[in-house]
Design an enzyme around this catalytic site. Sequence first.
Site, PDB file in Angstrom:
ATOM      1  N   ASP A 123      35.570   0.728  33.064  1.00  0.00           N
ATOM      2  CA  ASP A 123      35.259   0.487  34.178  1.00  0.00           C
ATOM      3  C   ASP A 123      33.726   0.844  34.069  1.00  0.00           C
ATOM      4  O   ASP A 123      33.123   2.084  34.465  1.00  0.00           O
ATOM      5  CB  ASP A 123      35.687   1.560  35.418  1.00  0.00           C
ATOM      6  CG  ASP A 123      35.400   1.090  37.092  1.00  0.00           C
ATOM      7  OD1 ASP A 123      34.957   0.226  36.919  1.00  0.00           O
ATOM      8  OD2 ASP A 123      35.368   2.030  37.408  1.00  0.00           O
ATOM      9  N   GLU A 157      27.409   1.053  41.851  1.00  0.00           N
ATOM     10  CA  GLU A 157      28.844   0.449  42.590  1.00  0.00           C
ATOM     11  C   GLU A 157      29.866   1.120  43.069  1.00  0.00           C
ATOM     12  O   GLU A 157      30.280   1.306  44.350  1.00  0.00           O
ATOM     13  CB  GLU A 157      29.950  -0.965  41.539  1.00  0.00           C
ATOM     14  CG  GLU A 157      30.798  -1.536  41.975  1.00  0.00           C
ATOM     15  CD  GLU A 157      32.045  -0.702  41.781  1.00  0.00           C
ATOM     16  OE1 GLU A 157      33.184  -1.073  42.512  1.00  0.00           O
ATOM     17  OE2 GLU A 157      32.000   0.549  41.151  1.00  0.00           O
ATOM     18  N   GLU A 158      30.039   2.490  42.091  1.00  0.00           N
ATOM     19  CA  GLU A 158      30.806   3.428  42.179  1.00  0.00           C
ATOM     20  C   GLU A 158      30.448   4.511  43.979  1.00  0.00           C
ATOM     21  O   GLU A 158      31.032   5.191  43.883  1.00  0.00           O
ATOM     22  CB  GLU A 158      31.099   4.058  41.457  1.00  0.00           C
ATOM     23  CG  GLU A 158      30.940   3.827  39.871  1.00  0.00           C
ATOM     24  CD  GLU A 158      32.853   3.221  40.147  1.00  0.00           C
ATOM     25  OE1 GLU A 158      33.259   3.352  40.704  1.00  0.00           O
ATOM     26  OE2 GLU A 158      33.087   2.491  39.127  1.00  0.00           O
ATOM     27  N   HIS A 278      38.514   6.331  36.011  1.00  0.00           N
ATOM     28  CA  HIS A 278      37.797   7.975  36.822  1.00  0.00           C
ATOM     29  C   HIS A 278      37.520   8.753  36.229  1.00  0.00           C
ATOM     30  O   HIS A 278      37.283   9.551  36.564  1.00  0.00           O
ATOM     31  CB  HIS A 278      37.362   7.439  38.218  1.00  0.00           C
ATOM     32  CG  HIS A 278      37.610   6.480  38.813  1.00  0.00           C
ATOM     33  ND1 HIS A 278      37.369   6.125  39.726  1.00  0.00           N
ATOM     34  CD2 HIS A 278      36.207   5.160  37.889  1.00  0.00           C
ATOM     35  CE1 HIS A 278      36.646   4.844  40.749  1.00  0.00           C
ATOM     36  NE2 HIS A 278      35.728   4.289  39.140  1.00  0.00           N
TER      37      HIS A 278
END
Length: 309
Positions: A123, A157-158, A278
Amino acid sequence: MKLLATMLLITGITVAGQTPALAVKAAPDIPVASVQAHLAEFQRIATANGGNRAHGRPGYQASLNYVKSKLDAAGYQTRIQQFTSSGATGYNLIADWPGGDANNVIMAGGHLDSVSRGPGINDNGSGSAGLLEVALTVARQNVKPQKHLRFGWWGAEELGLVGSTFYVNSLSSAQRGLIKGYVNFDMTGSPNPGYFVYSASGQPTGSKAIEDLLEAGFAGKSVQTELTSVGGRSDHAAFARAGIPVGGTFSGAEVRKTAAQAQKWGGQSGVAFDRCYHQACDTTSNINATSLDRHTDVIAYALYSLIGA
Ligand code: DPN
Ligand code: CA
Ligand code: ZN
């Protein structure tokens, strides 16, 4: 004879004696080792920069420089777009492949930032690396598409789709109207993988045509798919809110694989698609190479088809 041989070379069509009506290039089979090499570089960058590639951190900047230098060397027109989020400067990387109809733009993208807790190799090193290798393949093959091809690697984005939203907001409504489709790739190498296609009905402007195309790409590799409603969880949502047709693929995050899904795809039922989602353990060890390979080949398949390669 010499001319014919040259033509066949250019078009990539090798059936002797047949003159093709159109110079159509078959979608390439992307070597997964090339994608893995980009992931190794993202991992090296994270390790050298405090263990992450997060917004506002040096590992993000190094990731951006890596992708940009590869694209520049391949002949892309690249541009870095700056924005501010949470008191730090963020960066999007936009890369245009020269040529194609400027009034018909096809975009593909994914986020380049990780969370601060880990290196973000699945990710979203996975989507970022796959998009990069597809872009480099377009350049190597010197594809002359009918439509104009543009890639985006999004920052922050996070933190809430910040970079992609900034990009879409920076466009005039006329410019937005020229973008005929946006395809998003966020998490494609999950260790206990699924083969999900974004459901067109799960988005304000979900594209059934893109959904069908991505499904056809997997079907061509004899991989079964499921539709998933990713809602606003990735950068496609910024494009969908602006009225642009969207789609994408996804190998799964924190949700657990069901018994039926394990039956269909292999892997472990009752276990998350990505147990390291994550987390600090989202390293190069957190990648399923088969998933990375298949999703990346489908990226290439869909893009070559959408642009009229
Ligand atoms: N973009 C990731 C996140 O929101 O943390 C993961 C994700 C991608 C989730 C695609 C759903 C769909
Ligand atoms: Ca491949
Ligand atoms: Zn994420």
